[in-house]
Write a protein that holds these residues in place. Structure first.
Motif, PDB file in Angstrom:
ATOM      1  N   GLU A 178       0.831  -1.208   0.000  1.00 43.79           N
ATOM      2  CA  GLU A 178       0.000   0.000   0.000  1.00 43.79           C
ATOM      3  C   GLU A 178       0.859   1.248   0.000  1.00 43.79           C
ATOM      4  N   LYS A 179       1.991   1.200   0.686  1.00 47.86           N
ATOM      5  CA  LYS A 179       2.915   2.339   0.680  1.00 47.86           C
ATOM      6  C   LYS A 179       3.481   2.556  -0.719  1.00 47.86           C
ATOM      7  N   ASP A 180       3.781   1.462  -1.417  1.00 46.82           N
ATOM      8  CA  ASP A 180       4.274   1.573  -2.799  1.00 46.82           C
ATOM      9  C   ASP A 180       3.229   2.231  -3.692  1.00 46.82           C
ATOM     10  N   VAL A 181       1.992   1.779  -3.565  1.00 50.81           N
ATOM     11  CA  VAL A 181       0.902   2.331  -4.379  1.00 50.81           C
ATOM     12  C   VAL A 181       0.687   3.805  -4.051  1.00 50.81           C
ATOM     13  N   ALA A 226      -3.158  15.032  -0.461  1.00 52.09           N
ATOM     14  CA  ALA A 226      -2.887  16.046   0.542  1.00 52.09           C
ATOM     15  C   ALA A 226      -2.354  15.418   1.825  1.00 52.09           C
ATOM     16  N   ILE A 227      -3.010  14.356   2.286  1.00 51.80           N
ATOM     17  CA  ILE A 227      -2.567  13.747   3.543  1.00 51.80           C
ATOM     18  C   ILE A 227      -1.286  12.960   3.344  1.00 51.80           C
ATOM     19  N   ALA A 228      -1.082  12.409   2.135  1.00 55.52           N
ATOM     20  CA  ALA A 228       0.162  11.686   1.858  1.00 55.52           C
ATOM     21  C   ALA A 228       1.368  12.626   1.915  1.00 55.52           C
ATOM     22  N   ARG A 229       1.189  13.843   1.459  1.00 53.04           N
ATOM     23  CA  ARG A 229       2.275  14.823   1.501  1.00 53.04           C
ATOM     24  C   ARG A 229       2.554  15.256   2.931  1.00 53.04           C
ATOM     25  N   LYS A 230       1.505  15.295   3.755  1.00 52.20           N
ATOM     26  CA  LYS A 230       1.725  15.602   5.166  1.00 52.20           C
ATOM     27  C   LYS A 230       2.514  14.494   5.838  1.00 52.20           C
ATOM     28  N   ILE A 231       2.253  13.253   5.409  1.00 54.98           N
ATOM     29  CA  ILE A 231       2.973  12.121   5.976  1.00 54.98           C
ATOM     30  C   ILE A 231       4.443  12.153   5.572  1.00 54.98           C
ATOM     31  N   GLY A 232       4.716  12.684   4.375  1.00 54.41           N
ATOM     32  CA  GLY A 232       6.111  12.768   3.954  1.00 54.41           C
ATOM     33  C   GLY A 232       6.335  12.366   2.503  1.00 54.41           C
ATOM     34  N   TYR A 233       5.277  11.948   1.809  1.00 54.71           N
ATOM     35  CA  TYR A 233       5.421  11.602   0.401  1.00 54.71           C
ATOM     36  C   TYR A 233       5.493  12.865  -0.449  1.00 54.71           C
TER      37      TYR A 233
END
Length: 234
Positions: A178-181, A226-233
């Motif tokens: 899921e992290k890869d996707v 948006a939330i993925a970028r907050k996580i660090g992606y």
């Protein structure tokens, strides 16, 4: 002439009076503390969100009397909360129906008759339960963050640290695949391109993305990115 029985009764009555005085003094002290503590405290019935008790700080902050507040339901939260934050009241209610041990967050609140909103930090925990073990009353404490101006540097560091931990918790909910996707989705790849890059079927990618949205509690790709970028992606 007083008998031993009379003397015993007098001693018992004196002891009861003394005990009542001590209880009265203790109650007065506790009431004074609750009304003087630098926080807004209240209890509410989780079934209808009606306030069952509050301290003077809550009444003063929101411009209602204690009598007015007691018994008020959702209309109280509609009066004081920013429209964009009002949904939090419903989310909190459902959280305790689902047996959550606590609910916390920040919301914009304003006093009755005022236009300007303040940022408040709130934390709620179950207080009483019914005969079936369902949460009945919630106790809540609000702190006014707009007045916490003596430790600006520490507040900034604390909020950054809290967000970092929250983001780590979100990331830990995802499987390696899921992290890869998610990483490829943030780069702008569609499901077909992600499937080709990871040597997966398009259906599998769609399933992964659905699970990611559920785990991160987002509704669409925009919120997901948006939330993925907050996580660090990136």
């Amino acid at each position: 002439m007083h008998t031993g029985s009379d003397l015993g009764q007098n001693l018992s009555l004196s002891a009861l009076r003394k005990e009542n005085e001590q209880l009265r003094d203790r109650n007065q002290l506790l009431e004074s503390i609750l009304n003087s503590v630098p926080a807004m405290l209240y209890c509410y019935d989780n079934n209808n969100k009606s306030i069952t008790w509050c301290n003077a700080g809550l009444a003063e902050t929101f411009g209602f009397t204690v009598t007015e507040l007691t018994g008020m339901g959702m209309e109280f939260f509609q009066h004081i909360m920013h429209p964009d934050d009002f949904a939090l009241a419903v989310v909190a209610q459902q959280s305790f129906i689902d047996n959550k041990s606590h609910f916390g967050g920040v919301a914009r609140i304003r006093k009755k008759g005022e236009e300007e909103y303040r940022w408040l930090l709130g934390l709620e925990v179950p207080f009483t339960w019914d005969a079936d073990g369902r949460v009945r009353e919630i106790i809540c404490a609000f702190l006014d963050l707009t007045h916490a101006i003596d430790t600006n540097a520490q507040i900034s560091v604390a909020l950054s640290e809290i967000l970092r931990r929250q983001n780590e918790n979100l990331l830990n909910k995802l499987t390696a695949r899921e992290k890869d996707v998610l990483g490829l989705a943030v780069q702008g790849l569609n499901n077909k391109e992600i499937a080709h890059s990871l040597n997966l079927s398009r259906y599998t990618v769609e399933t992964h993305r659905k699970n990611i949205r559920l785990k991160l509690k987002v509704r669409n790709t925009t919120e997901l990115v948006a939330i993925a970028r907050k996580i660090g992606y990136q």
